[in-house]
Design a protein around this motif. Structure first.
Motif, PDB file in Angstrom:
ATOM      1  N   ASP A 192     -33.925 -48.606  12.707  1.00  0.00           N
ATOM      2  CA  ASP A 192     -35.132 -48.581  11.897  1.00  0.00           C
ATOM      3  C   ASP A 192     -34.733 -48.203  10.475  1.00  0.00           C
ATOM      4  O   ASP A 192     -34.458 -47.024  10.178  1.00  0.00           O
ATOM      5  CB  ASP A 192     -36.156 -47.575  12.459  1.00  0.00           C
ATOM      6  CG  ASP A 192     -36.688 -48.004  13.821  1.00  0.00           C
ATOM      7  OD1 ASP A 192     -36.582 -49.209  14.149  1.00  0.00           O
ATOM      8  OD2 ASP A 192     -37.199 -47.147  14.560  1.00  0.00           O
ATOM      9  N   TYR A 244     -30.576 -51.473   5.495  1.00  0.00           N
ATOM     10  CA  TYR A 244     -30.030 -52.424   6.480  1.00  0.00           C
ATOM     11  C   TYR A 244     -28.982 -53.306   5.815  1.00  0.00           C
ATOM     12  O   TYR A 244     -27.924 -53.584   6.393  1.00  0.00           O
ATOM     13  CB  TYR A 244     -31.155 -53.284   7.062  1.00  0.00           C
ATOM     14  CG  TYR A 244     -30.657 -54.361   8.015  1.00  0.00           C
ATOM     15  CD1 TYR A 244     -30.453 -54.070   9.367  1.00  0.00           C
ATOM     16  CD2 TYR A 244     -30.368 -55.647   7.558  1.00  0.00           C
ATOM     17  CE1 TYR A 244     -29.980 -55.045  10.237  1.00  0.00           C
ATOM     18  CE2 TYR A 244     -29.896 -56.627   8.416  1.00  0.00           C
ATOM     19  CZ  TYR A 244     -29.698 -56.320   9.755  1.00  0.00           C
ATOM     20  OH  TYR A 244     -29.210 -57.282  10.613  1.00  0.00           O
ATOM     21  N   PRO A 283     -32.721 -47.018  18.050  1.00  0.00           N
ATOM     22  CA  PRO A 283     -33.337 -48.091  17.254  1.00  0.00           C
ATOM     23  C   PRO A 283     -32.735 -48.169  15.851  1.00  0.00           C
ATOM     24  O   PRO A 283     -32.421 -47.144  15.244  1.00  0.00           O
ATOM     25  CB  PRO A 283     -34.814 -47.688  17.202  1.00  0.00           C
ATOM     26  CG  PRO A 283     -34.815 -46.206  17.417  1.00  0.00           C
ATOM     27  CD  PRO A 283     -33.677 -45.924  18.354  1.00  0.00           C
ATOM     28  N   THR A 334     -31.209 -52.577  18.014  1.00  0.00           N
ATOM     29  CA  THR A 334     -30.707 -51.288  18.510  1.00  0.00           C
ATOM     30  C   THR A 334     -29.214 -51.168  18.216  1.00  0.00           C
ATOM     31  O   THR A 334     -28.479 -52.163  18.228  1.00  0.00           O
ATOM     32  CB  THR A 334     -30.935 -51.141  20.025  1.00  0.00           C
ATOM     33  OG1 THR A 334     -30.305 -52.231  20.704  1.00  0.00           O
ATOM     34  CG2 THR A 334     -32.424 -51.138  20.359  1.00  0.00           C
ATOM     35  N   LEU A 343     -40.103 -48.579   7.039  1.00  0.00           N
ATOM     36  CA  LEU A 343     -38.972 -48.889   7.911  1.00  0.00           C
ATOM     37  C   LEU A 343     -39.278 -50.152   8.715  1.00  0.00           C
ATOM     38  O   LEU A 343     -40.403 -50.366   9.159  1.00  0.00           O
ATOM     39  CB  LEU A 343     -38.690 -47.720   8.859  1.00  0.00           C
ATOM     40  CG  LEU A 343     -38.364 -46.363   8.205  1.00  0.00           C
ATOM     41  CD1 LEU A 343     -38.071 -45.315   9.288  1.00  0.00           C
ATOM     42  CD2 LEU A 343     -37.193 -46.477   7.251  1.00  0.00           C
ATOM     43  N   THR A 344     -38.266 -50.953   8.914  1.00  0.00           N
ATOM     44  CA  THR A 344     -38.368 -52.159   9.737  1.00  0.00           C
ATOM     45  C   THR A 344     -37.443 -51.992  10.934  1.00  0.00           C
ATOM     46  O   THR A 344     -36.318 -51.493  10.797  1.00  0.00           O
ATOM     47  CB  THR A 344     -37.963 -53.410   8.934  1.00  0.00           C
ATOM     48  OG1 THR A 344     -38.851 -53.566   7.837  1.00  0.00           O
ATOM     49  CG2 THR A 344     -38.013 -54.661   9.804  1.00  0.00           C
ATOM     50  N   HIS A 345     -37.921 -52.409  12.090  1.00  0.00           N
ATOM     51  CA  HIS A 345     -37.092 -52.317  13.307  1.00  0.00           C
ATOM     52  C   HIS A 345     -36.227 -53.580  13.411  1.00  0.00           C
ATOM     53  O   HIS A 345     -36.721 -54.675  13.654  1.00  0.00           O
ATOM     54  CB  HIS A 345     -37.982 -52.183  14.542  1.00  0.00           C
ATOM     55  CG  HIS A 345     -37.211 -52.088  15.812  1.00  0.00           C
ATOM     56  ND1 HIS A 345     -36.425 -50.999  16.133  1.00  0.00           N
ATOM     57  CD2 HIS A 345     -37.080 -52.961  16.856  1.00  0.00           C
ATOM     58  CE1 HIS A 345     -35.858 -51.180  17.314  1.00  0.00           C
ATOM     59  NE2 HIS A 345     -36.239 -52.373  17.763  1.00  0.00           N
ATOM     60  N   TRP A 346     -34.914 -53.436  13.263  1.00  0.00           N
ATOM     61  CA  TRP A 346     -33.989 -54.557  13.210  1.00  0.00           C
ATOM     62  C   TRP A 346     -33.258 -54.776  14.529  1.00  0.00           C
ATOM     63  O   TRP A 346     -32.508 -55.759  14.665  1.00  0.00           O
ATOM     64  CB  TRP A 346     -32.953 -54.332  12.111  1.00  0.00           C
ATOM     65  CG  TRP A 346     -33.543 -54.127  10.753  1.00  0.00           C
ATOM     66  CD1 TRP A 346     -33.915 -52.926  10.199  1.00  0.00           C
ATOM     67  CD2 TRP A 346     -33.852 -55.134   9.774  1.00  0.00           C
ATOM     68  NE1 TRP A 346     -34.429 -53.123   8.935  1.00  0.00           N
ATOM     69  CE2 TRP A 346     -34.398 -54.461   8.647  1.00  0.00           C
ATOM     70  CE3 TRP A 346     -33.719 -56.512   9.733  1.00  0.00           C
ATOM     71  CZ2 TRP A 346     -34.806 -55.137   7.493  1.00  0.00           C
ATOM     72  CZ3 TRP A 346     -34.114 -57.171   8.580  1.00  0.00           C
ATOM     73  CH2 TRP A 346     -34.657 -56.497   7.482  1.00  0.00           C
TER      74      TRP A 346
END
Length: 264
Positions: free
Chosen positions: A173, A179, A171, A164, A159-162
């Motif tokens: 994620d 995404y 988040p 909020t 998972l990548t935090h893009w």
């Protein structure tokens, strides 16, 4: 007396002989002025032109007038490197469209087909591409991916935090494909009914700072917009995707993919 006469006759006879030897019209007296022959003296050596040798002022080592430079000023100026040409501002929508329409279609086709290999060739070679889920671009925290890393990120199960989510603040994620489905190609933007160039169409409650981060003096932003899908939502289900391009080298490259939609 006879002796004196004999001497006088002898003297006169000598003078007659001398006149005969030297020529009948020559004077019997020696000439005191020398006869000058044209060929008896060498011809004068030509004196160089006065302008070829600077005259030295007495008491100084500098010439009285500086030598004239033979350098061509125009030739000197032309030898300087010419600054690289930079594209003008494309704040005019018509000018921006003329320049970027075909390039933007290339990027949009790659997004629709999920053709990461093609997208890599269209991404800015130094800056990469920035992904923003909403209209407000967070330059410090929004994900920016180099073209060479796109394929690995797409294939990664991590998972990548893009950012909020609007409203909840939860988040974002997600894997890159997930995404992509929600914040990149969440509608068929290749067939969007409205397309604008350096002009905003979609407007929500969230601040839109795309022209502050990417001013039209240096960038071109293309917006693909759907005004809505269901009449019951009265346009609150609109969505947009903005592609931001920057000119570098000899080509326009995408530097940002900014999603937008109705926000609370």
């Amino acid at each position: 007396m006879a002796v004196v006469m004999v001497s006088l006759v002898s003297a006169l006879a000598g003078c007659s002989e001398k006149e005969t030897v030297n020529g009948g019209t020559s004077s019997s007296q020696p000439t005191t002025q020398p006869t000058t022959s044209v060929t008896s003296s060498p011809s004068p050596v030509p004196t160089p032109a006065a302008t070829s040798v600077p005259t030295t002022v007495p008491g100084t080592s500098q010439p009285s007038s500086p030598p004239v430079s033979t350098t061509n000023p125009q030739a000197t100026a032309s030898s300087q490197p010419t600054p690289a040409a930079t594209p003008p501002s494309f704040s005019s929508a018509a000018d921006a469209k003329k320049v970027i329409e075909a390039r933007a279609l290339e990027v949009m086709t790659a997004l629709k087909e999920r053709n990461i290999t093609k997208l890599v060739s269209l991404v800015h070679p130094q800056k990469g591409v920035q992904f923003s889920p909403y209209s407000y671009i967070h330059t410090a925290t929004d994900i920016q991916v180099q073209g060479s890393n796109l394929a690995a990120l797409w294939a990664s199960p991590s998972l990548t935090h893009w950012g909020t989510f609007d409203g909840s603040g939860d988040p974002i994620d997600l894997t890159m494909p997930n995404y992509w489905a929600k914040f990149v190609y969440n509608a068929n933007f290749a067939a969007a009914p409205q397309i604008s160039y350096n002009t905003m169409i979609g407007k929500g409650n969230m601040i839109n700072n795309v022209f502050s981060v990417y001013p039209t003096s240096s960038y071109i932003t293309v917006e693909y917009h759907f005004p809505g899908f269901g009449p019951q939502y009265q346009g609150m289900d609109w969505t947009s995707l903005r592609l931001v391009f920057e000119y570098t080298g000899s080509q326009w490259y995408v530097v940002a993919i900014v999603h937008d939609q109705h926000t609370m």
